[in-house]
Each structure stands twice: as C-alpha cells, then as structure tokens.
Design an enzyme around this catalytic site. Structure first.
Site, mmCIF file in Angstrom:
data_model
loop_
_atom_site.group_PDB
_atom_site.id
_atom_site.type_symbol
_atom_site.label_atom_id
_atom_site.label_comp_id
_atom_site.label_asym_id
_atom_site.label_seq_id
_atom_site.Cartn_x
_atom_site.Cartn_y
_atom_site.Cartn_z
ATOM 1 N N SER A 114 48.458 53.788 27.348
ATOM 2 C CA SER A 114 49.207 52.621 26.919
ATOM 3 C C SER A 114 48.307 51.453 26.541
ATOM 4 C CB SER A 114 50.222 52.196 27.981
ATOM 5 O OG SER A 114 49.572 51.894 29.199
ATOM 6 N N HIS A 119 37.716 41.764 30.507
ATOM 7 C CA HIS A 119 37.467 40.324 30.555
ATOM 8 C C HIS A 119 36.125 40.115 31.249
ATOM 9 C CE1 HIS A 119 41.710 39.748 29.534
ATOM 10 N NE2 HIS A 119 41.987 40.611 30.488
ATOM 11 N N CYS A 142 50.213 56.078 30.503
ATOM 12 C CA CYS A 142 51.554 56.578 30.806
ATOM 13 C C CYS A 142 51.605 58.022 30.336
ATOM 14 C CB CYS A 142 52.618 55.750 30.098
ATOM 15 S SG CYS A 142 52.658 54.030 30.592
#
Length: 269
Positions: A114, A119, A142
């Site tokens: 998905s 970051h 998923c």
C-alpha cells in the site's frame, strides 16, 4: 519447500507494517563541523536520494508507483511518501518463510502493498559535540507477503550504528470456511529475516508480544572504531584524554538510543 498456501474467502485483509529507525552518530568538535555534518547528511540523504532508495524498495516488492510526494526542509531534513498499488503475484513466487530478503545486489521479490514512507531528522548535541542522524522508515503492505522481505536492502542502504525495528500484523482475514486468521505466516523473531552479515555486525535483542502479533528488535553495531565517528578530524588530532572523553560520549549516545533512556555520567558501556 514453501508452505501450502491457505485458501481464503475473498481478499487478504491483513495489514503488515514494518517500521524502523536507523541512527548514524558522529563527533563534530566545533560549530563549523556540526554545520558541515548537517550539510553532508542533507546532501547524502536528500529527498532525491531517498526517492531512489524507496523506488528500489518498490521494485523489490513488485509495486506500481502511483504517486510520489517529496520535500527537503529548511534548515534540515527530508521526507518522501510513495503511494503504491498491487500487481499480481505469480504462482510459486509467494514466500513468507522466516528467511532473509534480498540484499542490494539481488533486488528480487514481490509483496502485495500500500505505501512506503521515509522521514529524516539530523540534529546535534548543544554541548558535547555529538551529532546524530535519524531516519524513520515505514513499509506497509495489504495482502499476502510480509514487508520484512525488504528489510535487508533498507538496512544496507544506510550507514547505521543503531537500528530499532517494529513489525505488526493487524486486522484479520478469513479462510474459505469463514474462520478468522489474525496472521497468515510463521514468525517468532524479526531476526530470522535478517541476513547473516548483519547479524554478525550487530548486537541484537528482542521484545515480542506473540499473542498480539507484535515483534520488536533492536540492533547496535558491535565494532567500535573511533575514526568511523570523527567528522573532519582523525584520532591523531586528539590527545589521549580527549579521545577517552569523545569515546565515552559516543558510547553513551549509542547506549541511550539502544536502551531508550538517559545514562548517568560515570556509567560504563
């Protein structure tokens, strides 16, 4: 031999998420070196480079990239988010066994999926000269295959002194008779998906909650060579006393991150 595939009723609704932090630590002896280190990290792990890494991950997991959002921040840091769609997994290619995924020189494998995000957070200690770079990475799928198959490639993509990993399987799917399945593959430790060279390089500990399908592994680099942590100088530029202080500060930083708590001065690591 791969385990016989479970027959499901409808789509596999399990969500499998691998979240981990990597930390790179350096000693920067002056304000100028601290700034130089931050600039180095921002260049080495800017949004463009991170996009390249995540594109490789999407190739590992057999994904179609639908959208990429990336941003470099001022004064430092970067973020990349990829929205990805599924491709069909050919018969015989599905493998959820507790074995390591591909290394950077063997980028093959497929997952139902998905999204992938990263970051970065470069920062420095205001007093003792320690600078720390952290990257937070999430791979969420998923479907049938675990994102743990992308783990080795990601660890090899960063120079990591500390790696802290969480893996969780959420929700449920149903077998063809309607019974609930809260996990669809065998796992007793994230370590079983880690390659041998990584295991040899790191001290590793687990904290797992099996009944909740929650798995947690911490890794700290075993070998300590102070020259690998000095930025802009080498050990010849330090007196014996200075080297001892710097070594203590570096080890303290690593231990505090690894154990998740502040350490008192004078403690040995």
């Amino acid at each position: 031999m791969a385990k016989k595939r479970i027959k499901l009723h409808g789509f596999n609704n399990l969500t499998k998420t691998l979240s981990f932090n990597i930390y790179d630590i350096a000693y920067t002896s002056s304000k100028a070196q601290q700034q130089e280190y931050i600039e180095y990290i921002d260049e080495e792990y800017n949004a463009r480079r991170l996009t390249h890494i995540l594109t490789d991950v999407s190739n590992i997991i057999g994904a179609n990239i639908l959208n990429i959002a990336r941003q470099d921040y001022d004064p430092q840091g970067a973020s990349v988010t990829m929205l990805i769609s599924e491709e069909a997994v050919a018969a015989g290619e599905l493998d959820n066994r507790e074995t390591p995924g591909p290394l950077p020189d063997a980028v093959v494998g497929h997952l139902d999926k998905s999204h992938i995000t990263v970051h970065t957070y470069p920062e420095y200690h205001p007093e003792n000269g320690i600078s720390t770079f952290r990257a937070d990475i999430d791979v969420s799928t998923c479907g049938r295959i675990s994102p743990l198959k992308a783990l080795n490639y990601l660890v090899h993509s960063f120079e990591s002194d500390i790696v802290i990993m969480d893996y969780r399987v959420r929700g449920f799917t149903r077998n063809e008779k309607g019974g609930k399945l809260f996990i669809d593959h065998n796992i007793n430790s994230i370590q079983n998906f880690v390659s041998r060279d990584i295991k040899n390089a790191y001290e590793m500990i687990d904290v797992n909650v099996y009944q909740e399908n929650i798995f947690h592994t911490k890794m700290m680099l075993k070998k300590f060579d102070i020259n690998n942590y000095l930025f802009g100088i080498n050990d010849d530029d330090l007196t014996g006393k200075e080297e001892a202080v710097v070594t203590d500060n570096l080890r303290r930083e690593m231990a505090e991150i690894f154990y998740g708590q502040n350490m008192k001065k004078g403690m040995k690591f």
